[in-house]
Scaffold this motif. Structure first.
Motif, PDB file in Angstrom:
ATOM      1  N   THR A  10       5.702 -12.023 -38.730  1.00 52.11           N
ATOM      2  CA  THR A  10       6.064 -13.394 -38.364  1.00 52.11           C
ATOM      3  C   THR A  10       5.914 -13.609 -36.865  1.00 52.11           C
ATOM      4  O   THR A  10       5.309 -14.593 -36.424  1.00 52.11           O
ATOM      5  CB  THR A  10       7.512 -13.689 -38.784  1.00 52.11           C
ATOM      6  N   ARG A  19       7.779 -20.795 -39.307  1.00 54.84           N
ATOM      7  CA  ARG A  19       6.656 -21.430 -38.610  1.00 54.84           C
ATOM      8  C   ARG A  19       6.948 -21.644 -37.139  1.00 54.84           C
ATOM      9  O   ARG A  19       6.050 -21.945 -36.356  1.00 54.84           O
ATOM     10  CB  ARG A  19       6.335 -22.768 -39.282  1.00 54.84           C
ATOM     11  N   THR A  20       8.215 -21.556 -36.760  1.00 54.51           N
ATOM     12  CA  THR A  20       8.622 -21.734 -35.369  1.00 54.51           C
ATOM     13  C   THR A  20       9.718 -20.715 -35.049  1.00 54.51           C
ATOM     14  O   THR A  20      10.325 -20.121 -35.949  1.00 54.51           O
ATOM     15  CB  THR A  20       9.198 -23.145 -35.116  1.00 54.51           C
ATOM     16  N   THR A  47      -0.104 -18.592 -32.691  1.00 54.80           N
ATOM     17  CA  THR A  47      -0.147 -20.048 -32.863  1.00 54.80           C
ATOM     18  C   THR A  47       0.518 -20.814 -31.732  1.00 54.80           C
ATOM     19  O   THR A  47       0.357 -22.028 -31.629  1.00 54.80           O
ATOM     20  CB  THR A  47       0.539 -20.447 -34.189  1.00 54.80           C
ATOM     21  N   PRO A  96       2.499 -28.684 -39.441  1.00 47.77           N
ATOM     22  CA  PRO A  96       2.191 -27.324 -39.871  1.00 47.77           C
ATOM     23  C   PRO A  96       1.181 -27.343 -41.000  1.00 47.77           C
ATOM     24  O   PRO A  96       1.074 -28.324 -41.741  1.00 47.77           O
ATOM     25  CB  PRO A  96       3.552 -26.794 -40.346  1.00 47.77           C
TER      26      PRO A  96
END
Length: 263
Positions: free
Chosen positions: A81, A39-40, A88, A23
């Protein structure tokens, strides 16, 4: 996470990381809520009714779906988010516009850039924050691009889209209603920030009573809970946050109002 009103202006957040890549580094000077943004999908707290296996939104985030989506829900529930995760998930080009500042000219410029990028085999995710503030003409400018797949629209709104988004755009999009986090979810967000290296990396102690106070004050808003935690951490003595610390760091408990009286 509007979800992050004013945080995004017209621009390009750049391509997402390749699958399996590390990341991107986190700016240590950024607000805690920004540093701790998931991030996931595994890091997302709440919204399991939308993210169950093979659901349309999960497939979209995982890069297995192609429908535009309107994310509808109260502040701090993860709208921004999820927009970032959609972008991404497969290295799509990501552009964000704020309806507070963007006009029809900005929308058309993004679409033209996306058309060129599509020729070279790369799709564009267009994130529009506060989409309910777009005029009818601004929303009309999106229709053809959404219909033809030139852009994958991810729009966020705190208002019911059935009353604030034009019908042709609604018919071309999935509508995902996000819910405020429950108490356990907000507590998870707080404790993760205390332990995670992007947050306080275990250097800060937050008593159970202080966690309960922050949960109560946040009203199901994850971003608000991290804002309160960050303020309390700045006022903490000996790196220990207590209910007294939380009280000292706030003038009053936040209460959300709106003109229609439904919050």
């Amino acid at each position: 996470m509007s979800d992050d009103a004013g945080l995004f202006a017209a621009g390009d957040a750049g391509p997402g990381p390749e699958e399996g890549a590390a990341p991107p580094p986190v700016d240590p000077s950024a607000p805690l809520a920004v540093r701790m943004r998931p991030r996931t999908l595994d890091e997302v707290v709440g919204q399991q009714h939308l993210l169950r296996a093979n659901s349309p939104l999960r497939r979209l985030v995982e890069g297995r779906g192609g429908s535009s989506v309107i994310l509808y829900g109260p502040p701090g529930t993860g709208k921004t988010t999820l927009a970032n995760l959609v972008a991404t998930s497969s290295g799509r080009h990501f552009v964000a516009l704020s309806a507070l500042s963007a006009g029809v000219k900005d929308v058309r410029a993004v679409i033209e850039d996306a058309r060129t990028r599509q020729i070279h085999g790369r799709r564009t995710v267009l994130f529009i924050d506060e989409v309910h503030r777009f005029s009818k003409s601004q929303q009309d400018a999106l229709l053809a691009a959404v219909e033809n797949g030139i852009v994958l629209l991810v729009a966020a709104t705190t208002e019911n889209p059935h009353f604030s988004v034009i019908a042709p755009l609604l018919s071309r999009s999935l509508i995902a209603e996000l819910q405020g986090l429950d108490q356990a979810g907000v507590a998870t967000v707080i404790r993760r920030a205390v332990a995670d290296e992007r947050g306080y990396a275990g250097a800060l102690e937050v008593t159970d009573a202080a966690v309960e106070d922050i949960v109560r004050l946040s009203g199901g808003d994850a971003r608000r809970s991290l804002t309160i935690l960050e303020a309390a951490a700045g006022a903490a003595e000996d790196d220990v946050v207590t209910p007294e610390t939380v009280e000292l760091s706030l003038d009053a408990a936040p209460v959300r109002y709106d003109r229609d009286g439904d919050q």
